[in-house]
Design an enzyme around this catalytic site. Structure first.
Site, PDB file in Angstrom:
ATOM      1  N   HIS A 413       1.067  -1.558   0.018  1.00 22.10           N
ATOM      2  CA  HIS A 413       0.104  -0.173  -0.254  1.00 22.10           C
ATOM      3  C   HIS A 413       0.913   0.838   0.372  1.00 22.10           C
ATOM      4  O   HIS A 413       1.416   1.731   1.202  1.00 22.10           O
ATOM      5  CB  HIS A 413      -0.738  -0.182   1.384  1.00 22.10           C
ATOM      6  CG  HIS A 413      -1.713   1.400   1.465  1.00 22.10           C
ATOM      7  ND1 HIS A 413      -1.401   2.092   2.363  1.00 22.10           N
ATOM      8  CD2 HIS A 413      -2.438   1.943   0.495  1.00 22.10           C
ATOM      9  CE1 HIS A 413      -2.935   2.895   1.778  1.00 22.10           C
ATOM     10  NE2 HIS A 413      -3.742   2.433   0.930  1.00 22.10           N
ATOM     11  N   HIS A 483      -6.063   4.193  -6.031  1.00 24.55           N
ATOM     12  CA  HIS A 483      -7.620   4.678  -5.705  1.00 24.55           C
ATOM     13  C   HIS A 483      -7.468   6.243  -5.421  1.00 24.55           C
ATOM     14  O   HIS A 483      -6.436   6.660  -5.742  1.00 24.55           O
ATOM     15  CB  HIS A 483      -7.258   4.192  -4.070  1.00 24.55           C
ATOM     16  CG  HIS A 483      -7.739   3.076  -3.720  1.00 24.55           C
ATOM     17  ND1 HIS A 483      -9.595   3.196  -2.852  1.00 24.55           N
ATOM     18  CD2 HIS A 483      -7.942   1.620  -4.607  1.00 24.55           C
ATOM     19  CE1 HIS A 483      -9.523   1.162  -2.613  1.00 24.55           C
ATOM     20  NE2 HIS A 483      -8.461   0.589  -3.698  1.00 24.55           N
ATOM     21  N   GLU A 484      -8.836   6.940  -5.607  1.00 26.29           N
ATOM     22  CA  GLU A 484      -8.481   8.498  -5.557  1.00 26.29           C
ATOM     23  C   GLU A 484      -7.582   9.115  -7.181  1.00 26.29           C
ATOM     24  O   GLU A 484      -7.458  10.128  -7.299  1.00 26.29           O
ATOM     25  CB  GLU A 484      -8.067   9.123  -4.373  1.00 26.29           C
ATOM     26  CG  GLU A 484      -9.267   8.864  -3.220  1.00 26.29           C
ATOM     27  CD  GLU A 484      -8.387   7.849  -2.273  1.00 26.29           C
ATOM     28  OE1 GLU A 484      -8.790   6.949  -2.035  1.00 26.29           O
ATOM     29  OE2 GLU A 484      -6.718   7.014  -2.783  1.00 26.29           O
ATOM     30  N   GLU A 502     -10.189   2.142  -8.004  1.00 24.44           N
ATOM     31  CA  GLU A 502     -11.309   2.964  -6.590  1.00 24.44           C
ATOM     32  C   GLU A 502     -12.216   4.279  -7.645  1.00 24.44           C
ATOM     33  O   GLU A 502     -13.234   3.609  -8.786  1.00 24.44           O
ATOM     34  CB  GLU A 502     -11.254   3.320  -5.478  1.00 24.44           C
ATOM     35  CG  GLU A 502     -11.829   3.712  -4.685  1.00 24.44           C
ATOM     36  CD  GLU A 502     -11.797   4.610  -3.640  1.00 24.44           C
ATOM     37  OE1 GLU A 502     -12.129   4.729  -2.755  1.00 24.44           O
ATOM     38  OE2 GLU A 502     -11.424   5.799  -3.997  1.00 24.44           O
ATOM     39  N   GLU A 508     -16.582   1.213   1.363  1.00 23.49           N
ATOM     40  CA  GLU A 508     -15.793   1.786   2.371  1.00 23.49           C
ATOM     41  C   GLU A 508     -16.570   2.673   3.586  1.00 23.49           C
ATOM     42  O   GLU A 508     -16.706   3.394   4.235  1.00 23.49           O
ATOM     43  CB  GLU A 508     -14.693   2.094   2.274  1.00 23.49           C
ATOM     44  CG  GLU A 508     -14.866   3.603   1.271  1.00 23.49           C
ATOM     45  CD  GLU A 508     -13.527   3.752   0.877  1.00 23.49           C
ATOM     46  OE1 GLU A 508     -12.091   3.722   1.179  1.00 23.49           O
ATOM     47  OE2 GLU A 508     -13.211   4.775   0.171  1.00 23.49           O
TER      48      GLU A 508
END
Length: 710
Positions: A413, A483-484, A502, A508
């Site tokens: 991550h 993501h984002e 994402e 979430e």
């Protein structure tokens, strides 16, 4: 792969004569027809029809350049080319094993009447399910470097269509979808209420994001998006709420400019998918077909996978990403003092590895493993993370060895905190670190305002950044889950290591906010997923009472619907998002997650209606087994599922995970039943689905099984 060019038509036409002639040039394929013409002022306009019904009417095309002439009128047509194209190609992974790419192409060559007589081409591709078009700026003496002030593309609709939309936000796609008439679009009202989204920038009250899903009163389903977004800002759409004209609106940079280009250059494709059947929208492969083939020659290392992770426990407040409460909590030697709630500690991570190994789950994601989280959220600064320094309670080497011994892959991550500048400096270092410890994939994050300051998540600079990350990751044989980032546009064909994004409102939001409405997952396939797979993080089993300090919070689905999402929301990187102990409380239901693949040979959309329901059947890669997911919105319904896609003359074992008779997403979400049947291709399943519910089904040939029924 087979490519057939069936005809080539080239017409050299006197430009001045053609500019005065408003008779359109036409391209068509089956029910879809495109018309292009120059109006009496030399303005390029186009129209799209489906089965004789108008879809887009008299819509303008063109550009305005910064401090320069415009490609919007006083143009003449110098040449027209038409060609038919038909091929089949095999994706590295996906919803089907083979994709047909069949279209008729119309290329119109335009030039300005006045000096410097610059050139621009518009290329249209007409498919059986819609139209894609892009602009081409050829190499030419009068145009080299140029800056786009405005793209003038329009989509003129025929009425006040029903729309499924989110605001045209420069920095986030994580809104709940609004269902309304186009005349009722108000992005400011939606954005003002969306206080659970960290960064919101909606300058235009009447702008919506793409993909935009529409349904007309005369029964046409229309999807507008873009394909192959490269070196260009994301396209949003300004809605004229009076005449239902949509206009391209590009996300600007810090100076207000839209794109910095160098001829020759091709823009992304603008896509219009249309049908009188909702299922055909979901079946479309047009956006993928408009992207370039894979630039990665050796793709054997790219493997779809399922994973669990140290993640949901932070989202729900059980543990924290940060090792200490703040940077101020340090001992005399300057070492951070542990807060006792850090989730990414060695012992806890090994627990997830054990669970994954026991249940045949390929991967384990760990968030909060590296230093910097105490300085993270809301601080618009660089150098928060270095992507290679673990916290003292995370034994990166020991965990890597432990996972390898258990046959489990670790997923890295990398949260950037929006500082793309920092991440670009560390890319090679970060990916070498992953290679060293055997991490085949990374989940990237961009929570916060972007650095370079003044840039936006969906602007040209960041679009280029996301592609650079995918390119660099491919160099190191690392798969990407971003993501984002901006909404996908089919680039996973070109970069098949870019498995998922994402770029939307995921599961979430049920953890840290009041969540998403029950119709949310019935809209996502028609909107966010049109351009590519979504890391939605399904599979929540404990649906109430999971959020620390928020006892009234709950997931707005039933447990059976959470299972069905593994089929209806496609991703080659699927997370079993809940805590191991919550799965262990329902091992009979968890069996479906263990069995459902992340890669497919075939897909059948059995029934669908945006905002209401979806039923999809998929055939596992290299297998005779089928899996079905069926979901509904806030209304209970009976799903009728014909199994006519099965091989005739064969018998199958069918296992149905469905809502119990008293199940209800709000009142009794965890009630489910599991039933087993025998079936053939003549069987029609009738399954009662609760409010906010769903059903998940496995189908296996009987001759492949032993003791199926008990």
């Amino acid at each position: 792969m087979k490519k057939i060019i069936t005809c080539l038509l080239s017409m050299a036409i006197a430009g001045n004569l053609m500019a005065q002639d408003v008779k359109p040039v036409v391209a068509n394929l089956n029910k879809v027809k495109l018309e292009f013409k120059l109006d009496p002022e030399g303005k390029p306009v186009y129209a799209v029809y489906f089965d004789g019904k108008p879809v887009i009417t008299n819509a303008a095309l063109g550009f305005e350049l910064v401090n320069d002439s415009a490609f919007s009128k006083h143009l003449e047509l110098s040449n027209v080319e038409k060609a038919d194209f038909d091929e089949s190609w095999k994706p590295v992974w996906g919803e089907v094993s083979t994709i047909r790419n069949h279209y008729q192409q119309l290329t119109v060559h335009l030039r300005q009447k006045e000096t410097p007589k610059r050139l621009i081409n518009i290329v249209f591709r007409v498919f059986e399910d819609g139209v894609g078009f892009r602009y081409e700026f050829p190499k030419q003496p009068g145009l080299k470097y140029f800056v786009v002030a405005k793209e003038l593309t329009q989509f003129n609709l025929t009425g006040d269509h029903k729309a499924f939309w989110i605001p045209g936000d420069y920095d986030t796609n994580e809104y709940q979808y609004t269902t309304s008439k186009l005349s009722q679009v108000d992005g400011w009202a939606v954005s003002e209420k969306a206080t659970d989204i960290a960064v919101r920038v909606v300058p235009d009250q009447h702008a919506v994001a793409t993909p935009l899903m529409l349904k007309s009163d005369n029964g046409l389903y229309i999807n507008i998006h873009e394909a192959a977004l490269v070196n260009y800002p994301a396209m949003q759409l300004h809605v004229n709420t009076h005449n239902f004209q949509l206009s391209a609106s590009l996300v600007p940079d810090a100076l207000g400019n839209k794109a910095y280009l160098h001829a020759p250059f091709n823009t992304p494709w603008r896509t219009i998918i249309v049908s009188d059947q909702a299922a055909a929208i979901l079946n479309s492969k047009m956006i993928l077909n408009l992207n370039e083939p894979s630039v990665i020659k050796n793709t054997e290392w790219i493997k779809p996978m399922k994973f669990v992770g140290v993640w949901w426990e932070m989202q729900t407040g059980k543990s924290t990403w940060s090792f200490a409460n703040s940077l101020d909590t340090a001992d005399a030697a300057g070492n951070l003092i542990a807060n006792g709630t850090h989730g990414a500690n060695t012992e806890n991570v090994k627990r997830y590895i054990d669970f994954a190994a026991k249940n045949g789950i390929e991967g384990v994601l760990v968030e909060g493993w590296n230093t910097g989280w105490e300085d993270w959220f809301g601080n618009w600064k660089e150098n928060i993370f270095d992507f290679t320094t673990p916290y003292p309670d995370f034994d990166v080497k020991g965990i890597a060895e432990y996972a390898k011994a258990k046959g489990v892959k670790m997923i890295m991550h990398n949260e950037t905190s929006g500082s793309a500048t920092t991440y670009e400096r560390y890319l090679d270092t970060a990916f070498r670190y992953m290679n060293k410890y055997g991490y085949p994939a990374v989940k990237t994050g961009y929570v916060g305002k972007i650095i370079p300051r003044g840039e936006h998540h969906d602007g040209q600079w960041m679009v280029n950044h996301y592609e650079r990350v995918a390119q660099k990751a491919a160099d190191h044989q690392v798969m990407i889950d971003s993501h984002e980032s901006n909404r996908p546009t089919g680039l996973h064909r070109t970069y098949p290591n870019w498995l998922a994004s994402e770029a939307g409102r995921g599961n979430e939001y049920n953890a840290f906010s009041m969540g998403s409405a029950p119709d949310h997952e019935t809209i996502l396939p028609f909107t966010r997923l049109m351009g590519g797979p979504m890391d939605y993080t399904p599979g929540i089993f404990k649906l109430k009472g999971y959020a620390a300090g928020a006892s009234d919070r709950q997931v707005h689905t039933t447990l059976a619907k959470q299972l069905a999402l593994y089929v209806t929301l496609y991703s080659p990187l699927q997370m079993a998002a809940d805590l191991p102990e919550n799965y262990e409380a329902h091992l009979d239901a968890f069996q479906f997650i263990k069995e459902v693949p992340a890669d497919w040979d075939d897909t059948k959309v059995i029934e669908a209606e945006p905002g209401d329901y979806i039923t999809i059947a998929r055939k596992a890669k290299g297998s005779a087994n089928w899996f079905i997911g069926s979901i509904t919105d806030e209304n209970a319904r009976t799903a009728k599922i014909p199994l006519s896609f099965l091989d005739k003359g064969k018998k199958y074992a069918v296992k149905v995970y469905s809502d119990a008779a008293d199940a209800d997403w709000e009142k009794n979400p965890e009630a489910y039943v599991i039933k087993e049947y025998k079936a053939t291709s003549a069987t029609v399943l009738k399954i009662n689905i609760a409010k906010g519910g769903g059903a998940a089904i496995t189908i296996q040939p009987l001759n492949n099984l032993r003791n199926v029924f008990h």
